[in-house]
Design a protein around this motif. Sequence first.
Motif, PDB file in Angstrom:
ATOM      1  N   ALA A 189      15.005   5.661  -1.795  1.00 36.20           N
ATOM      2  CA  ALA A 189      14.372   4.712  -0.880  1.00 36.20           C
ATOM      3  C   ALA A 189      15.047   4.802   0.481  1.00 36.20           C
ATOM      4  CB  ALA A 189      14.469   3.299  -1.447  1.00 36.20           C
TER       5      ALA A 189
ATOM      6  N   ARG B  97       7.550   1.580  -8.120  1.00 32.89           N
ATOM      7  CA  ARG B  97       8.564   1.727  -7.066  1.00 32.89           C
ATOM      8  C   ARG B  97       7.934   2.206  -5.760  1.00 32.89           C
ATOM      9  NH1 ARG B  97      12.547   5.047  -9.417  1.00 32.89           N
ATOM     10  NH2 ARG B  97      11.084   6.734  -9.019  1.00 32.89           N
ATOM     11  N   ALA B  98       7.021   3.178  -5.847  1.00 34.73           N
ATOM     12  CA  ALA B  98       6.389   3.704  -4.628  1.00 34.73           C
ATOM     13  C   ALA B  98       5.596   2.604  -3.916  1.00 34.73           C
ATOM     14  CB  ALA B  98       5.486   4.880  -4.955  1.00 34.73           C
ATOM     15  N   ASN B  99       4.861   1.795  -4.668  1.00 35.70           N
ATOM     16  CA  ASN B  99       4.119   0.693  -4.045  1.00 35.70           C
ATOM     17  C   ASN B  99       5.067  -0.283  -3.359  1.00 35.70           C
ATOM     18  OD1 ASN B  99       1.465   1.412  -4.659  1.00 35.70           O
ATOM     19  ND2 ASN B  99       1.503   0.401  -6.651  1.00 35.70           N
ATOM     20  N   PHE B 100       6.119  -0.675  -4.064  1.00 37.73           N
ATOM     21  CA  PHE B 100       7.042  -1.691  -3.547  1.00 37.73           C
ATOM     22  C   PHE B 100       7.753  -1.183  -2.288  1.00 37.73           C
ATOM     23  CE2 PHE B 100      11.047  -3.933  -3.245  1.00 37.73           C
ATOM     24  CZ  PHE B 100      10.729  -5.236  -3.575  1.00 37.73           C
ATOM     25  N   ILE B 101       8.342  -0.002  -2.362  1.00 38.07           N
ATOM     26  CA  ILE B 101       9.130   0.505  -1.225  1.00 38.07           C
ATOM     27  C   ILE B 101       8.217   0.810  -0.033  1.00 38.07           C
ATOM     28  CG2 ILE B 101      10.709   2.314  -0.427  1.00 38.07           C
ATOM     29  CD1 ILE B 101      12.007   0.404  -2.408  1.00 38.07           C
ATOM     30  N   ASN B 102       7.024   1.317  -0.315  1.00 42.27           N
ATOM     31  CA  ASN B 102       6.072   1.580   0.764  1.00 42.27           C
ATOM     32  C   ASN B 102       5.654   0.308   1.491  1.00 42.27           C
ATOM     33  OD1 ASN B 102       4.603   4.073   1.705  1.00 42.27           O
ATOM     34  ND2 ASN B 102       4.868   4.567  -0.461  1.00 42.27           N
ATOM     35  N   CYS B 103       5.605  -0.805   0.776  1.00 44.24           N
ATOM     36  CA  CYS B 103       5.232  -2.076   1.413  1.00 44.24           C
ATOM     37  C   CYS B 103       6.409  -2.724   2.145  1.00 44.24           C
ATOM     38  CB  CYS B 103       4.725  -3.070   0.366  1.00 44.24           C
ATOM     39  SG  CYS B 103       3.101  -2.663  -0.295  1.00 44.24           S
TER      40      CYS B 103
ATOM     41  N   ASP C 177       1.582  -4.443  -9.749  1.00 45.16           N
ATOM     42  CA  ASP C 177       1.760  -2.992  -9.565  1.00 45.16           C
ATOM     43  C   ASP C 177       2.818  -2.653  -8.525  1.00 45.16           C
ATOM     44  OD1 ASP C 177       0.490  -3.748  -7.260  1.00 45.16           O
ATOM     45  OD2 ASP C 177      -1.109  -2.260  -7.361  1.00 45.16           O
ATOM     46  N   GLY C 178       3.574  -3.673  -8.066  1.00 44.44           N
ATOM     47  CA  GLY C 178       4.637  -3.416  -7.096  1.00 44.44           C
ATOM     48  C   GLY C 178       4.216  -3.629  -5.654  1.00 44.44           C
ATOM     49  N   PHE C 179       2.927  -3.731  -5.404  1.00 47.74           N
ATOM     50  CA  PHE C 179       2.418  -3.987  -4.049  1.00 47.74           C
ATOM     51  C   PHE C 179       2.912  -5.355  -3.565  1.00 47.74           C
ATOM     52  CE2 PHE C 179      -0.820  -5.479  -1.046  1.00 47.74           C
ATOM     53  CZ  PHE C 179      -0.981  -4.373  -0.219  1.00 47.74           C
ATOM     54  N   ILE C 180       3.286  -5.432  -2.285  1.00 46.19           N
ATOM     55  CA  ILE C 180       3.790  -6.692  -1.723  1.00 46.19           C
ATOM     56  C   ILE C 180       2.732  -7.251  -0.775  1.00 46.19           C
ATOM     57  CG2 ILE C 180       5.684  -7.828  -0.507  1.00 46.19           C
ATOM     58  CD1 ILE C 180       7.409  -5.346  -1.079  1.00 46.19           C
TER      59      ILE C 180
ATOM     60  N   LEU D 297       2.090  -8.899   1.947  1.00 47.68           N
ATOM     61  CA  LEU D 297       2.793  -9.401   3.139  1.00 47.68           C
ATOM     62  C   LEU D 297       1.934 -10.314   3.990  1.00 47.68           C
ATOM     63  CD1 LEU D 297       4.765  -6.223   4.252  1.00 47.68           C
ATOM     64  CD2 LEU D 297       5.651  -8.249   3.080  1.00 47.68           C
TER      65      LEU D 297
ATOM     66  N   ILE E 271      18.176   2.125   1.146  1.00 49.31           N
ATOM     67  CA  ILE E 271      18.081   0.715   0.758  1.00 49.31           C
ATOM     68  C   ILE E 271      19.138   0.401  -0.295  1.00 49.31           C
ATOM     69  CG2 ILE E 271      16.600  -0.997  -0.371  1.00 49.31           C
ATOM     70  CD1 ILE E 271      14.213   0.310   1.014  1.00 49.31           C
TER      71      ILE E 271
ATOM     72  N   HIS F 152       8.918   3.980   7.165  1.00 54.15           N
ATOM     73  CA  HIS F 152       9.175   4.367   5.763  1.00 54.15           C
ATOM     74  C   HIS F 152       9.337   5.881   5.693  1.00 54.15           C
ATOM     75  CE1 HIS F 152       7.522   5.750   1.828  1.00 54.15           C
ATOM     76  NE2 HIS F 152       8.326   4.813   1.380  1.00 54.15           N
TER      77      HIS F 152
ATOM     78  N   SER G  42      10.341   6.911  -0.910  1.00 50.67           N
ATOM     79  CA  SER G  42      10.546   5.857  -1.897  1.00 50.67           C
ATOM     80  C   SER G  42      11.597   6.226  -2.943  1.00 50.67           C
ATOM     81  CB  SER G  42       9.226   5.547  -2.602  1.00 50.67           C
ATOM     82  OG  SER G  42       8.304   5.032  -1.676  1.00 50.67           O
TER      83      SER G  42
END
Lengths: 204, 204
Positions: A58, B17-23, A170-173, A175, A157, A52, A55
């Motif tokens: 991206a 966005r930062a959370n999503f792209i970072n993950c 909160d956007g966290f994935i 995984l 991206i 990474h 962001s």
Amino acid sequence: MQKISLEEIKSWERFYRANFINCLTGFKPVCLIGSISNDGIANLAVFSSVIHLGSNPALVGYINRPIAAARDTIENIRATGAYTINHIHPEFVDQAHQTSAKYPAEINEFEAVSLEAVYENDFAAPYVAASKVRYGLQLEEIVPIKQNDTFLVIGSIHQVHIDSSLVQPDGFISLEQCKSLASLGNDAYYETTSVARIAYAKAK
Amino acid sequence: MQKISLEEIKSWERFYRANFINCLTGFKPVCLIGSISNDGIANLAVFSSVIHLGSNPALVGYINRPIAAARDTIENIRATGAYTINHIHPEFVDQAHQTSAKYPAEINEFEAVSLEAVYENDFAAPYVAASKVRYGLQLEEIVPIKQNDTFLVIGSIHQVHIDSSLVQPDGFISLEQCKSLASLGNDAYYETTSVARIAYAKAK
């Protein structure tokens, strides 16, 4: 604690050294990079060097080995500007690893290892259908690393395809839910278990 | 599968966005980088951007954020040429994460978060005593990444300190045994479980 000097490391047998140094940096985000040649031959290869970069915008990098060792992916990316990064899950880890074999340029690794390719919208490069987290990139720059003839390939991206049940408010994935794998060294694959999510740190 | 365009990503609230792209790039090798200023102030900071560049010579990179956001580590490395990378284990993950707080340059984070520093032989930079896998690096080059003002910091491995019970006969390091952590996004930490170690792949 054992102390190992650079002189010792240099004296080691090369496969021992490669295993040790490859592990030393820790667990890695392993994935499949999909690309296609100007002649329309799809390529798929496993990489554990995705990183990474930022962001907003991206940006994602990966390290391509020297051209003599790993030519097809970087040449396709140079030619078309498009590539995909696809997470690997346990049910196809053997097929993913098999893409590391030295197939000739005219072989389509999707077919060779029996992974379905999928093309989305107008994007040139193929995705791995079985991957639950995958994204398409546009080449931004290839930065030569002079110390060992590798390359930092930087892409932006372009589009993301994701199992939306993984994305938190909160956007966290998450995984670990889809068992996106991590790797270690050249040949080991790992699932993960959450230890902690820790609040933003402030100086006390 | 949900499809997300670049336009959507750009429209998101910045923390989402930062959370999503970072993950999106997957599990990362999280570690603590130790350094010291010319004035003798030790610095310790958590990084999840370490990347294996090559085994012979043994080269390791990491991405340093723009100077305005993260100045101390890169300036110490520029000044002294020396830094350490230290794996993180669950028993000090909270302290490791706390080093991400914005401490002033004159604060020694080892002291601020209560992690013991250890100096080995003649090497200038401090190691984390509690880390079971740690290595010292000499700066080789700082490569600016113009797309977002970050830097690829390239170092060569100078010395390794490791719990020797982790090293297998072929050089592989069983990092799951000492619970070296992986990270995801900005704030999540993971243990790992082995899925497979797969033999060197040959084209069939």
